[in-house]
Design a protein around this motif. Sequence first.
Motif, PDB file in Angstrom:
ATOM      1  N   PRO A 156       0.211   4.980  -1.007  1.00  0.00           N
ATOM      2  CA  PRO A 156       0.408   3.705  -0.292  1.00  0.00           C
ATOM      3  C   PRO A 156       1.136   2.676  -1.145  1.00  0.00           C
ATOM      4  CG  PRO A 156      -1.902   3.992  -0.916  1.00  0.00           C
ATOM      5  CD  PRO A 156      -1.201   5.273  -1.265  1.00  0.00           C
ATOM      6  N   CYS A 157       2.039   1.930  -0.532  1.00  0.00           N
ATOM      7  CA  CYS A 157       2.781   0.873  -1.228  1.00  0.00           C
ATOM      8  C   CYS A 157       1.806  -0.226  -1.675  1.00  0.00           C
ATOM      9  CB  CYS A 157       3.831   0.288  -0.270  1.00  0.00           C
ATOM     10  SG  CYS A 157       4.556  -1.246  -0.864  1.00  0.00           S
ATOM     11  N   PRO A 158       1.897  -0.676  -2.935  1.00  0.00           N
ATOM     12  CA  PRO A 158       0.963  -1.710  -3.403  1.00  0.00           C
ATOM     13  C   PRO A 158       1.144  -3.050  -2.688  1.00  0.00           C
ATOM     14  CG  PRO A 158       2.603  -1.187  -5.099  1.00  0.00           C
ATOM     15  CD  PRO A 158       2.807  -0.212  -3.985  1.00  0.00           C
ATOM     16  N   ASP A 159       2.316  -3.278  -2.044  1.00  0.00           N
ATOM     17  CA  ASP A 159       2.549  -4.559  -1.359  1.00  0.00           C
ATOM     18  C   ASP A 159       2.112  -4.534   0.104  1.00  0.00           C
ATOM     19  OD1 ASP A 159       3.475  -5.746  -3.559  1.00  0.00           O
ATOM     20  OD2 ASP A 159       5.610  -5.702  -3.028  1.00  0.00           O
ATOM     21  N   CYS A 160       2.580  -3.489   0.856  1.00  0.00           N
ATOM     22  CA  CYS A 160       2.337  -3.509   2.312  1.00  0.00           C
ATOM     23  C   CYS A 160       1.465  -2.356   2.793  1.00  0.00           C
ATOM     24  CB  CYS A 160       3.661  -3.495   3.058  1.00  0.00           C
ATOM     25  SG  CYS A 160       4.527  -1.933   2.909  1.00  0.00           S
ATOM     26  N   ASP A 161       1.035  -1.496   1.860  1.00  0.00           N
ATOM     27  CA  ASP A 161       0.115  -0.405   2.198  1.00  0.00           C
ATOM     28  C   ASP A 161       0.754   0.721   3.015  1.00  0.00           C
ATOM     29  OD1 ASP A 161      -2.348  -0.104   1.120  1.00  0.00           O
ATOM     30  OD2 ASP A 161      -3.408  -0.378   3.034  1.00  0.00           O
ATOM     31  N   HIS A 163       9.557   5.130  -3.013  1.00  0.00           N
ATOM     32  CA  HIS A 163      10.360   4.029  -2.478  1.00  0.00           C
ATOM     33  C   HIS A 163       9.764   3.625  -1.135  1.00  0.00           C
ATOM     34  CE1 HIS A 163      13.795   1.553  -1.522  1.00  0.00           C
ATOM     35  NE2 HIS A 163      13.808   2.117  -0.324  1.00  0.00           N
ATOM     36  N   CYS A 164       9.421   2.343  -1.021  1.00  0.00           N
ATOM     37  CA  CYS A 164       8.815   1.867   0.234  1.00  0.00           C
ATOM     38  C   CYS A 164       9.931   1.468   1.204  1.00  0.00           C
ATOM     39  CB  CYS A 164       7.885   0.687  -0.036  1.00  0.00           C
ATOM     40  SG  CYS A 164       7.208   0.001   1.488  1.00  0.00           S
ATOM     41  N   PRO A 165      10.043   2.138   2.380  1.00  0.00           N
ATOM     42  CA  PRO A 165      11.102   1.789   3.342  1.00  0.00           C
ATOM     43  C   PRO A 165      10.872   0.410   3.965  1.00  0.00           C
ATOM     44  CG  PRO A 165       9.643   3.476   4.249  1.00  0.00           C
ATOM     45  CD  PRO A 165       9.183   3.234   2.854  1.00  0.00           C
ATOM     46  N   ALA A 166       9.629  -0.055   3.996  1.00  0.00           N
ATOM     47  CA  ALA A 166       9.333  -1.353   4.624  1.00  0.00           C
ATOM     48  C   ALA A 166       9.719  -2.508   3.702  1.00  0.00           C
ATOM     49  CB  ALA A 166       7.841  -1.419   4.975  1.00  0.00           C
ATOM     50  N   CYS A 167       9.265  -2.490   2.438  1.00  0.00           N
ATOM     51  CA  CYS A 167       9.605  -3.607   1.516  1.00  0.00           C
ATOM     52  C   CYS A 167      10.824  -3.314   0.657  1.00  0.00           C
ATOM     53  CB  CYS A 167       8.489  -3.931   0.546  1.00  0.00           C
ATOM     54  SG  CYS A 167       6.870  -3.525   0.887  1.00  0.00           S
ATOM     55  N   ARG A 168      11.321  -2.094   0.749  1.00  0.00           N
ATOM     56  CA  ARG A 168      12.489  -1.672  -0.055  1.00  0.00           C
ATOM     57  C   ARG A 168      12.232  -1.808  -1.543  1.00  0.00           C
ATOM     58  NH1 ARG A 168      17.982  -3.443   2.956  1.00  0.00           N
ATOM     59  NH2 ARG A 168      17.563  -2.474   4.953  1.00  0.00           N
TER      60      ARG A 168
HETATM   61 ZN   LIG Z   1       5.880  -1.761   1.010  1.00  0.00          ZN
END
Ligand SMILES: [Zn+2]
Length: 270
Positions: A76-81, A108-113
Motif C-alpha cells: 500500500p502507498c504510504p500517502d493514499c493507501d 510506483h503509486c499511479p494515484a499520487c505518482r
Molecule cells: Zn499514493
Amino acid sequence: MSTPRFTTKELDRLRELAAEWGKIVSKRAFGDDGPGLDVDFRTMEQIATAAAQGLTEGALQQMLQQQARKVPRQYPCPDCDTLCPTEPHTRALTAQGAQVEQAERIAHCPACRRDFFPPLRATLGLDEHAFSSSVIQCIVTAAARFSSFRDATDAVKMTGIDVSESQVRRLAHEVGQELIEARDRKVIEHRRRQLVPRTEVIPEAVVVEIDGGRIRTRAAGAGPGVHEAQNKEDKVACLATLKGPTFVSGAPNHPNRSGARVACAAWCSR
Ligand SMILES: [Zn+2]
C-alpha cells in the motif's frame, strides 16, 4: 518483528566454521602441499584478505537477496493507501569490507505518482545513502576527529572503504545537523517537563551539593621534606534525595526544618 540478536558464543561458532574454510583457500592457492619456502607473508595476507572479502560479500549478498524475496509483490502507498505493484530494484551498497548489490523492491503509486520503497530499508537500518550504518559511523567519527575533511577521507580510505572527500563532507554535515536538531528537541522537552525520567523511582525532592577548594600536595614516598609541591583542585559533590512528612497547616516548608529524613544517594569526590 525485532531483529534477532546473536550471542558472542554463536558468533564465535560461525567464525570457527569460516576458519575451517581457510584450509580450502590455502589448498586452492598453493595446492595440497601449501606455500613453498619462497612465499612471503605479504602474499599470504593478500590471499587471506581476498578470501575474507569474498566471504563477506557472498554472505551479505545472499542474506539481502533472500530477505528481499519476502517483500510482498503489492504494497500500500504510504500517502493514499492504494495497493501498488512492487518491482525488483538494486543499488550499490558499501559495507565494512565489502561492496554489494543490495536487492530490494520499489513501487510506483499511479494515484499520487510517487515512487516509494516498501519499508525494508528501515528494517535494515539503511537510508538513502549508499553506505551501511557502520560505515557511516566510521566516516562521521573520522570527520569529527580530524581537523580537515581531506585527512578524514584519507583515514577512512585506509580502512578499505571507498569514499570521496565530498561524500565525507556531506555525511558529516547531515549527521551534525541531525545531532543539533536532536539536542534542541531535548532542550524543549526538558523545559516542558516532557523528558522520560531515566530512573524508576522518582524522589520527591533532591539536593545537589558541590564544593571545591585547592590543596597543596607533595610527592609520595619521597622521604622527609616537601618534594614536588603543587596546588591541586579538590572537588566534592553530594547527591541527596529528600523525604519529609506532610503537614495539613502551618507547616514549615523547609524539608530540614520540618524534620525531613535525608538520605544521601551517592557520594563522589574529585
Ligand atoms: Zn499514493
